[in-house]
Enzyme design. Structure first.
Site, mmCIF file in Angstrom:
data_model
loop_
_atom_site.group_PDB
_atom_site.id
_atom_site.type_symbol
_atom_site.label_atom_id
_atom_site.label_comp_id
_atom_site.label_asym_id
_atom_site.label_seq_id
_atom_site.Cartn_x
_atom_site.Cartn_y
_atom_site.Cartn_z
ATOM 1 N N GLY A 1 0.821 -1.208 0.000
ATOM 2 C CA GLY A 1 0.000 0.000 0.000
ATOM 3 C C GLY A 1 0.852 1.253 0.000
ATOM 4 O O GLY A 1 2.023 1.217 -0.403
ATOM 5 N N ALA A 2 0.249 2.396 0.437
ATOM 6 C CA ALA A 2 0.912 3.704 0.355
ATOM 7 C C ALA A 2 1.423 3.892 -1.077
ATOM 8 O O ALA A 2 2.583 4.228 -1.313
ATOM 9 C CB ALA A 2 2.040 3.834 1.371
ATOM 10 N N HIS B 1 2.469 4.855 -4.754
ATOM 11 C CA HIS B 1 2.993 6.038 -5.442
ATOM 12 C C HIS B 1 3.203 5.673 -6.905
ATOM 13 O O HIS B 1 2.877 4.539 -7.321
ATOM 14 C CB HIS B 1 4.291 6.523 -4.772
ATOM 15 C CG HIS B 1 5.312 5.441 -4.569
ATOM 16 N ND1 HIS B 1 5.898 4.770 -5.612
ATOM 17 C CD2 HIS B 1 5.823 4.890 -3.437
ATOM 18 C CE1 HIS B 1 6.751 3.881 -5.145
ATOM 19 N NE2 HIS B 1 6.712 3.916 -3.827
ATOM 20 N N HIS C 1 4.642 2.255 -7.868
ATOM 21 C CA HIS C 1 3.695 1.127 -7.901
ATOM 22 C C HIS C 1 2.812 1.193 -9.152
ATOM 23 O O HIS C 1 2.520 0.172 -9.780
ATOM 24 C CB HIS C 1 2.774 1.173 -6.679
ATOM 25 C CG HIS C 1 3.477 1.032 -5.362
ATOM 26 N ND1 HIS C 1 3.614 2.075 -4.485
ATOM 27 C CD2 HIS C 1 4.068 -0.037 -4.771
ATOM 28 C CE1 HIS C 1 4.248 1.670 -3.410
ATOM 29 N NE2 HIS C 1 4.548 0.394 -3.557
ATOM 30 N N SER D 1 7.586 4.702 -0.555
ATOM 31 C CA SER D 1 6.526 5.046 0.409
ATOM 32 C C SER D 1 7.127 5.747 1.612
ATOM 33 O O SER D 1 6.477 6.556 2.270
ATOM 34 C CB SER D 1 5.795 3.779 0.854
ATOM 35 O OG SER D 1 5.281 3.125 -0.276
ATOM 36 N N LEU E 1 11.343 7.095 -6.001
ATOM 37 C CA LEU E 1 10.063 7.078 -5.290
ATOM 38 C C LEU E 1 10.060 5.951 -4.266
ATOM 39 O O LEU E 1 10.536 4.854 -4.536
ATOM 40 C CB LEU E 1 8.913 6.870 -6.280
ATOM 41 C CG LEU E 1 8.677 7.982 -7.279
ATOM 42 C CD1 LEU E 1 7.352 7.754 -8.006
ATOM 43 C CD2 LEU E 1 8.656 9.341 -6.616
#
Ligand code: PAF
Length: 285
Positions: free
Chosen positions: A36-37, A39, A42, A191, A189
């Site tokens: 998750g989280a 950006h 992903h 998280s 990038l």
């Protein structure tokens, strides 16, 4: 609020029913495991999976077994609704949201461990981390049974470890590495960038800048030690509080290299600003 177009499942039987239905239509299944989280890194994995597969499953599971006792499991950013909205925009087809009890029911006694590759670099700095990663990724791959699974090169040691694991365990999934996505100013990038204050965010630029500078110095084939020591000092001068490692490694088996030669090499770094640990790596030579 728009109508949700992406299907969400929370149990293994529901996940398998959907994947089985697609497979019976002869569709190729891609899988992007995440914590998750989400950006743009992903989202690039999802888009790459979409280009290569007919249907894309994304899992969101903050895996407790890959965090050490003093690490950021509780603080790890979680925003399920925002993540699902991003996955809809990226046109993922199914999001799988298992709970800890589903992934690790009481009595779970089996782990997966890849020796060698996991003992250096992040493995030395985070004991038990890779066993947590390889165990959860094995379980996810067996739950989803995808044709291909997509992982970012930013976590380079993770990518190489999972590739080896899938080969050694005869898991019939292609493991696909996807190049690191960077901000316009070159910061990879992650998280964990969300933890950085504005001042730390600008200090973090020392990471990609130093990798580039050390890679340039290494390209003449000279002995790596002095250049790596210079790079570690440069990170500290640039505002990092500590450097877990900055190493020149064989790009496949991650053994340390003394210089850039005929074999593909990778410069790999992990360093901390305050409590935030950042990773990066680039190809050299
Ligand atoms: O890279 C990550 O986000 C995690 O390590 C992974 C592969 C989803 C396993 O929990």
């Amino acid at each position: 609020m728009g109508i949700s177009t992406i299907a969400a499942v929370r149990t293994i039987p529901d996940l398998r029913a959907q994947v089985r239905a697609w497979r019976s239509q002869g569709l190729r299944i891609g899988f992007v495991p995440t914590m998750g989280a989400l950006h743009d890194g992903h989202i690039t994995l999802v888009r790459t999976a979409k280009q290569r597969c007919d249907k894309v499953v994304v899992s969101i599971f903050v895996n407790p077994t890959q965090f050490g006792p003093n690490e950021d499991f509780d603080a790890y950013p979680r925003d399920e609704n925002a993540d699902i909205a991003k996955l809809e925009t990226a046109q993922a087809d199914l999001v799988y949201l298992p709970t800890v009890d589903i992934m690790y029911p009481p009595g779970t006694a089996t782990t997966v461990n890849v020796t060698g590759l996991t003992e250096s670099l992040c493995g030395a700095a985070r004991p038990g981390h890779f066993q947590g990663v390889t165990t959860v990724v094995t379980k996810l791959l067996l739950q989803v049974l995808p044709d291909a699974a997509f992982f970012g090169e930013k976590d380079y040691q993770q990518l190489k470890t999972i590739t080896r694991m899938a080969r050694d365990l005869d898991i019939p999934t292609d493991i696909v590495g996807v190049p690191t996505v960077r901000e316009a100013d070159s910061l990879a990038l992650s998280s964990r960038n969300a933890y950085l204050s504005p001042a730390q965010r600008s200090q973090a630029l020392a990471l990609p800048r130093t990798l580039q500078a050390v890679a340039k110095r290494l390209c003449d084939g000279s002995d790596a030690d002095a250049h790596l020591a210079w790079g570690r000092d440069e990170l500290l001068r640039g505002g990092f509080d500590s450097v877990d490692y900055l190493e020149l490694c064989d790009a496949e088996d991650l053994t340390p290299l003394t210089h850039v030669g005929a074999r593909p090499a990778r410069l790999i770094v992990a360093a901390r600003i305050g409590k935030t640990r950042l990773l990066d790596n680039i190809a050299v030579g």
